[in-house]
Design an enzyme around this catalytic site. Structure first.
Site, PDB file in Angstrom:
ATOM      1  CD  GLU A 128      -3.012  -0.755  -0.077  1.00  0.00           C
ATOM      2  OE1 GLU A 128      -3.090   0.406  -0.547  1.00  0.00           O
ATOM      3  OE2 GLU A 128      -3.664  -1.705  -0.530  1.00  0.00           O
ATOM      4  CE1 TYR A 150      -6.786   3.532  -0.305  1.00  0.00           C
ATOM      5  CE2 TYR A 150      -4.410   3.347   0.017  1.00  0.00           C
ATOM      6  CZ  TYR A 150      -5.585   2.908  -0.572  1.00  0.00           C
ATOM      7  OH  TYR A 150      -5.541   1.811  -1.416  1.00  0.00           O
ATOM      8  CG  ASP A 204      -7.946   3.190  -4.989  1.00  0.00           C
ATOM      9  OD1 ASP A 204      -9.159   3.185  -5.297  1.00  0.00           O
ATOM     10  OD2 ASP A 204      -7.140   2.327  -5.410  1.00  0.00           O
TER      11      ASP A 204
END
Length: 356
Positions: free
Chosen positions: A49, A132, A150
């Protein structure tokens, strides 16, 4: 969209599609393996990520495989030398991510005995992890019902709900839509399914609506507006900045390099000594030379585009004797110098300035 009562069916429809069409990723546990009880490694999920922030899957795969081969556990990464990690990251861009990667790995190793927290709140407390990444890791690695949004997910939501408010203004609205659809069953698979849908079917250009499991519910498809969504506010024109980079080569083949300051662009990376990057062409040539030499200005510039500006570097090269000491930086002998350890901008300068 279909009536509200039917929106409860959408997550399962998407999961059924994901079970058949999930992308194969080196960091991912696929739906079949996950159904058999295999759990994702939080370290691999987190690393992927971080690498995927503003970077394509195609660009990340080789870096991810190299990192996990060299540092297979978060404790291995935590114990690595800063310079080794920064060199391994070279070329991937957005170098603050690499610095935060080390800070986070060391916090997990030292404060959590090498075990990642399993909640969004716990992950947010770690250095370098924002909302996020915390949501993505908690959902994918620990199956928490967190909403992961996203660019792919924003596009899917904008089209599904036919939202014409432009980004970035629309972000809270699109996040609310995504949150309303996030299920409590298989939230990790669902988070990856929405991202896969955006990456492979609901693409920025020429979306493949005929293959979409949500076509019947898609308000933009019904209105014929899917190709124009999501709307985006006009981009501001990027300014151009200028600077000078000094490429000094000693007669034995050693190159003069320095480690850039920890903060700022390319922070902590190896590079050529040079000037600040400014909006007009200052300082004057020679003003910040790192070593006394007869500098030659090359006719070509090293040009690179960052997120907020274009950069043009004037390149000055010199050959210096063995007994001359630099005022900045250190000479790296030819056997230890690896151009691949340089960030892209510095590698561009090297390609232009090296002896032909």
């Amino acid at each position: 969209m279909r009536e509200t009562a039917d929106t409860a069916l959408l997550p399962q429809e998407l999961l059924d599609w994901y079970d058949r069409h999930a992308r194969v990723m080196p960091w991912r546990v696929g739906p079949a393996d996950r159904a058999r009880g295999q759990r994702p490694d939080p370290y691999r999920v987190w690393l992927s990520e971080v690498m995927l922030q503003q970077t394509t899957v195609a660009a990340v795969k080789s870096y991810f495989e190299a990192f996990t081969a060299r540092w297979p556990r978060v404790t291995d990464l935590a114990a690595a030398e800063d310079a080794e990690v920064m060199a391994a990251w070279a070329g991937l861009g957005y170098y603050a991510r690499a610095r935060n990667l080390l800070k986070c790995a060391r916090a997990v190793a030292q404060e959590h005995d090498g075990v990642f927290p399993d909640t969004r709140e716990g992950l947010l407390a770690l250095p370098g992890i924002g909302p996020y990444t915390a949501a993505a890791v908690s959902a994918i690695a620990f199956d928490r019902a967190e909403t992961v949004v996203d660019g792919n997910v924003e596009r899917v939501m904008a089209r599904l709900f036919d939202e014409h408010v432009p980004l970035p203004q629309a972000k809270p609205l699109l996040t609310a839509h995504a949150e309303a659809l996030t299920p409590t069953a298989r939230p990790g698979d669902y988070a990856q399914a929405v991202m896969d849908l955006g990456a492979t079917v609901c693409t920025p250009r020429n979306p493949l609506c005929g293959l979409c499991p949500w076509r019947g519910a898609c308000a933009a498809w019904a209105a014929g507006t899917q190709a124009e969504l999501p709307k985006k506010a006009p981009k501001k024109r990027k300014p151009v900045r200028h600077g000078i980079a000094y490429l000094a080569r000693r007669v034995d083949g050693a190159w003069l390099l320095e480690t850039r300051p920890e903060t700022g662009l390319l922070g902590g990376m190896l590079g050529w000594p040079g000037t600040d990057w400014v909006d007009i062409e200052t300082p004057l040539p020679g003003e910040a030379a790192p070593i006394r030499a007869e500098w030659k200005t090359l006719p070509e510039e090293a040009r690179h585009t960052f997120t907020h500006f274009h950069l043009r570097l004037t390149l000055k090269v010199a050959l210096v004797p063995m007994d001359r000491a630099p005022e900045r930086g250190e000479f790296v002998p030819p056997e230890a110098f690896r151009p691949g350890d340089l960030p892209t901008l510095m590698r561009k300068a090297f390609d232009l300035g090296r002896p032909r």
